[in-house]
Design a protein around this motif. Structure first.
Motif, PDB file in Angstrom:
ATOM      1  N   GLY A 277       2.738  29.781  65.288  1.00 48.97           N
ATOM      2  CA  GLY A 277       1.483  29.592  64.700  1.00 48.97           C
ATOM      3  C   GLY A 277       0.164  30.095  65.154  1.00 48.97           C
ATOM      4  N   ARG A 278      -0.910  30.313  64.635  1.00 51.51           N
ATOM      5  CA  ARG A 278      -2.186  31.056  64.849  1.00 51.51           C
ATOM      6  C   ARG A 278      -2.952  29.961  65.953  1.00 51.51           C
TER       7      ARG A 278
ATOM      8  N   ASP B 252      -0.087  35.567  64.691  1.00 49.22           N
ATOM      9  CA  ASP B 252       0.243  34.612  63.843  1.00 49.22           C
ATOM     10  C   ASP B 252       1.358  35.144  63.184  1.00 49.22           C
TER      11      ASP B 252
ATOM     12  N   GLN C  86      -7.959  38.446  64.145  1.00 48.60           N
ATOM     13  CA  GLN C  86      -7.458  38.284  65.386  1.00 48.60           C
ATOM     14  C   GLN C  86      -7.905  39.263  66.513  1.00 48.60           C
TER      15      GLN C  86
ATOM     16  N   GLU D 154      -3.389  24.900  66.853  1.00 52.21           N
ATOM     17  CA  GLU D 154      -3.327  25.688  65.752  1.00 52.21           C
ATOM     18  C   GLU D 154      -4.608  25.777  64.713  1.00 52.21           C
TER      19      GLU D 154
END
Ligand code: FES
Ligand code: FES
Lengths: 162, 798
Positions: free
Chosen positions: B188-189, B291, B358, B701
């Motif tokens: 997960g991010r 991610d 990102q 997250e």
């Protein structure tokens, strides 16, 4: 509005908007930049100062609300320019930091803890600093620093009592 | 090779010199800067996930007290160049402010400049923007489909990178193996989320025609990127490196913030300060991490030997390209982990979506990849009914096989994985450790053991750039040091970067002190600015112990060589016949020249200097990354980072079945990063990395809802580990020096973080295996764990 604050054992009068937080007032008006801004919503503890000796979040308080209290910032922890207090020195000995951003808050929190409890257990130290986030260290060396400071303070007090 | 070399200062229990200013509150962070006439910026954010900007009206805002200017994307984009992309994707253009379209919720639409931050914030609420919502895509799988709405219409699709590498005889190895299995895991991010948000103060000096920049930055080639975007000569941008950065761990790369602040300062001819608030930092600071979805096929034998692996990694880059796709490239340098996997197929896919952008996060994609590899190893062990430590032992590269060439082209420098594991097994008393888990289970607890073995590639180069972008032929990735001995004989060295807690001043002084045999505390370290600095690439890729350490070492040796040459000239002998001991130069016949005499000759007695010897005692070194000097081969093999630290995690967890809370009563890590320069610093990195890994595994997250709204709006929703969550960690040390570095050192800036998520995942899965639960996704948040346990229990009771 004009307010008078008791900061680090001195009196300072400043002219601020009523909505100015104590954190912004200390940093921008009084140029005491040791208290840091990490979240401005009361979670991280980077803005910790002592209000009448107890750790408090200066981002959650408006500057005018701090009138009449004794405010202590990290700048008051050094006995003299260039000299370290016992807690500060212990943080250096144990390398209880990396980037230093949470450090002033940690030191003030440790200061308050050790005043109430000269011999804290590890669990008590962990509890005391649990409201101060540190993203760098994983807390291990901060706990060690406070243990070391406690030990040295106890030694210093015994010596002073002699 | 395992003998520890003898050092005086290196590896010694010495203080970190930076700490003194931090404990006094005397660090100098960007937020502490107050320039006369400094203006403040507040940002107008997009309230849509994807939309067209239909109209923009700042008149109400401009009429408010203190407001100086309001700038939107159209104006900005005609005056600055687009920000740099990693890949060759020219149609994916990114400016600091949205131009015509917004592509994620929270994207910066306009900047309001005012006398105070409060005035700017008030006015930002009065900027009137009309939008027309557009279709959007959040999910990576969906974005990968050709039918998905492209985030950048001009680019034509959402695919930024779609490349398959075949290293070795994959199909043959699969055919020849006894078993195969497949798995999918998802990372997960999350991000590094430093306590200090990103900030920058830009100050255009119209008389000197120089842009002065002070920022909480950790980025290679920052000054160059500013100059390019601002259409300024490189020598018109001065980035000051004497700013303390309040944590970064990769992400402090606020190039969009910086270009915006520079533009505003140039336009308004006043200093401009832009500091993110916490929400901005999390929603639109463009600093999220990988991610990623991994699909793995493993081929292995009955005896547990893994012969081949096929891995597809699908990464959701967010709305703009940036450097996100490269985070799929760096792990290629350790794609088989510490194992002798014979062949690998790696399918790397990076897609745009309508999420935030990102940025580089600690390990640059390695931690997610290690999590995937280690989950695979656990599954293979489970499939074969084999012990999880044993299976790793069987697959490890042996100490006598180094330097070891992995299928993707990197030669690992050194390691002794078996010994580290043996040491950890002994430290925890493995049978007792297992017995403790079983005792806890017998008492009704959900208890599990987690194991992770992984590598930390270090000494960062950028070989992933030419590998993934053939238009980029960069093979140079240097770091520098300059040492000067003044006329009084005192030593000053310069470093050419900002630091964010890594202790580079301590690193430099320790290494120089070691070589010159001077007390490191007597050596002053100063930081230059980008106009007075030597070339460097900043502290990324776990590189400074190797690269700054290497450069300091070589510069100090160069100084020694010069001293010997000068002394030899006085002694009338060959320089090789002169010894250097603690600053004293000694001839074979016993004649000596003391440090003060040498300094005097060098600074004041030109008539005593050898021919061609420059007066004074100043040296510089510019050091290229050891190894990693070739471009990739046609079949996609390249030497990535030069050094490979090893870590082995062995942990015990318990889970509260009602709340889903994971406790870690025992956390042991075996760590080998070669020669340690400062033990306090390395320890801190490892402990901090584990805490960060714990966050990624259990808590943190950036969750998006179906509408593309980011749900983590504060530290109440995005939880950072506190002292309550982080366990006490026991470190078992080992030292296998690197043969490729000057003192055998390797990197440790990402240690702990690279294996903690894998170990915690393994432990949680071990704890709930009896319930038939399998967690394939990080983070495993409390609610997910308690829900899964409740569901499994209700199934069991039915
Ligand atoms: S800034 Fe006050 S608690 Fe975070
Ligand atoms: S030392 Fe960096 S946040 Fe604590």
């Amino acid at each position: 509005m004009k307010i008078t604050l008791h900061v680090n054992a001195g009196e300072r009068t400043v002219d601020v908007e009523p909505r100015t937080t104590l954190l912004d007032c200390l940093r921008d008006e009084l140029r005491l930049t040791g208290a840091h801004s990490g979240c401005e919503h009361g979670v991280c503890g980077a803005c910790t100062v002592l209000i009448d000796g107890e750790p408090a979040r200066s981002c959650l308080m408006f500057a005018p609300q701090a009138e009449g209290y004794e405010i202590t910032t990290v700048e008051a922890m050094s006995p003299a320019p260039g000299e370290l207090g016992i807690i500060q020195d212990a943080f250096c000995a144990a390398h209880g930091m990396q980037c230093g951003y949470c450090t002033p808050g940690m030191i003030l929190t440790a200061h308050a803890l050790l005043k109430h409890n000269p011999s804290p257990t590890r669990a008590e130290i962990v509890e005391a600093i649990s409201g101060n986030l540190c993203r760098c260290t994983g807390y291990g060396q901060i706990v060690e620093a406070i243990e070391l400071a406690a030990q040295r303070l106890r030694g210093a007090n015994t010596e002073a009592a002699r | 090779m395992n003998e520890r070399p003898k050092f005086r200062f290196v590896s010694a229990d010495r203080r970190v010199r930076e700490d003194r200013r931090f404990v006094a509150g005397m660090g100098k962070y960007v937020g502490d800067i107050a320039e006369a006439g400094m203006l403040h910026v507040a940002i107008v954010h997009a309230p849509y996930t994807a939309a067209k900007i239909v109209s923009f009206d700042a008149s109400r805002a401009l009429a408010m007290p203190g407001v100086v200017a309001v700038v939107e994307g159209e104006e900005l984009s005609t005056n600055v160049e687009p920000l740099m992309n990693g890949l060759d994707t020219p149609k994916v253009q990114r400016y600091p402010l949205a131009v015509k379209h917004v592509r994620y919720n929270g994207e910066w639409v306009a900047a309001v400049v005012a006398q105070t931050r409060a005035q700017a914030e008030d006015a930002a609420e009065c900027v009137d923007v009309e939008y027309e919502p557009l279709p959007f895509v959040i999910d990576a799988e969906e974005a990968y489909r050709p039918s998905s709405p492209p985030v950048h219409a001009a680019h034509g699709s959402n695919v930024l990178l779609d490349r398959t590498f075949n290293w070795g005889e994959i199909d043959e190895d699969f055919a020849a193996s006894d078993h195969q299995l497949s798995l999918r895991v998802t990372w997960g991010r999350s991000s590094t989320v430093p306590l200090e948000t990103f900030g920058v103060v830009a100050m255009w000096d119209p008389w000197a025609e120089v842009m002065d920049v002070r920022a909480s930055i950790q980025m290679p080639k920052y000054a160059d990127q500013i100059a390019r975007a601002m259409r300024l000569p490189g020598n018109a941008v001065r980035v000051h490196y004497d700013i303390d950065v309040g944590g970064s761990y990769g992400v402090k790369r606020g190039i969009k913030h910086t270009v915006l602040a520079c533009y505003l300062s140039m336009k308004l001819k006043q200093p401009v300060r832009l500091i993110e608030d916490r929400l901005e930092n999390m929603s639109s600071g463009d600093a999220h991490g990988p991610d990623r979805i991994f699909d793995i096929d493993a081929a292995f034998n009955r005896d547990g030997i893994v012969r081949s692996m096929k891995m597809r990694a699908l990464d959701n880059a967010g709305a703009y390209a940036g450097r996100a796709p490269f985070q799929l490239g760096k792990p290629i340098g350790a794609i088989v982990g510490p194992y002798k996997i014979n062949s690998v197929r790696y399918h790397a896919v990076s897609v745009t979506s309508n999420k935030a952008v990102q940025e580089a996060v600690r390990g640059f994609g390695q931690s997610p990849t290690n999590y995937a590899i280690e989950t695979m190893m656990d599954r293979v062990a489970e499939h074969l009914g084999m012990d999880r430590v044993e299976i790793r032992r069987r697959n490890f590269i042996r100490a006598d096989e180094f330097p070891y060439l992995i299928p993707s082209g990197t030669r690992y420098d050194s390691g002794d994985y078996h010994t580290v594991v043996d040491k950890v097994m002994k430290h925890v008393d493995w049978p007792a450790f297992v017995a403790e888990r079983d005792r806890l289970r017998a008492n009704g607890a959900y208890a599990g053991i987690g194991i992770a073995a992984c590598l930390e590639p270090s000494g960062g180069n950028s070989s992933f750039e030419p590998l993934l972008n053939p238009a980029n032929t960069t093979t140079t990735w240097m770091e520098s040091c300059r040492i000067n001995v003044d006329a009084l004989g005192n030593i000053t060295a310069t470093i050419h970067t900002t630091s964010s807690g890594q202790g580079h001043e301590t690193l430099a002084s320790t290494v120089i002190g070691e070589v010159l045999e001077f007390d490191p505390d007597s050596i002053r370290i100063v930081r230059t600015d980008s106009l007075t600095s030597l070339p460097g690439n900043s502290p990324v890729g776990s590189r400074m112990a190797v690269m700054l350490g290497g450069s300091c070492y070589l510069a100090a040796n160069k100084l020694k060589k010069k001293l010997k040459a000068i002394a030899a000239h006085q002694f009338d002998c060959a320089p090789e016949d002169v010894d250097y001991v603690q600053g004293v130069l000694r001839a074979k016949d016993g004649r000596t020249l003391k440090w003060a005499e040498m300094v005097n000759i060098a600074h004041r007695n030109f008539h005593l200097l050898p021919e061609d010897c420059e007066p004074g005692l100043e040296v510089t070194n510019v050091y290229q990354v050891p190894t990693g000097t070739d471009l990739p081969t046609a079949d996609g093999r390249v030497q990535m980072y030069p050094c490979h630290s090893f870590e082995f995690h062995c942990i015990l967890v318990t889970i509260d079945p009602d709340t889903g809370k994971v406790d870690i009563p025992r956390y042991v890590i075996g760590h080998d990063c070669g020669t340690v320069i400062n033990p306090h610093i390395v320890k801190g990195m490892t402990l901090g990395g584990i805490a960060h890994g714990l966050g990624a595994a259990l808590m943190e997250e950036f969750v998006y809802d179906g509408e593309g709204q980011m749900m983590a709006q504060s530290f109440m929703d995005y939880l950072l580990p506190s002292s309550h969550e982080v366990p006490q960690v026991e470190i078992v040390h080992h030292c296998t020096p690197s043969p490729f570095t000057v003192m055998g050192q390797k990197g440790s800036g990402e240690s702990g973080y690279l294996g903690a998520p894998a170990a915690i995942s393994g432990a949680v899965n071990d704890a709930v295996r009896s319930l038939g639960i399998r967690f394939n996704r990080l983070p495993m948040r409390m609610t997910a764990i308690s829900d899964a346990i409740a569901e499994a229990k209700s199934k069991q009771s039915n």
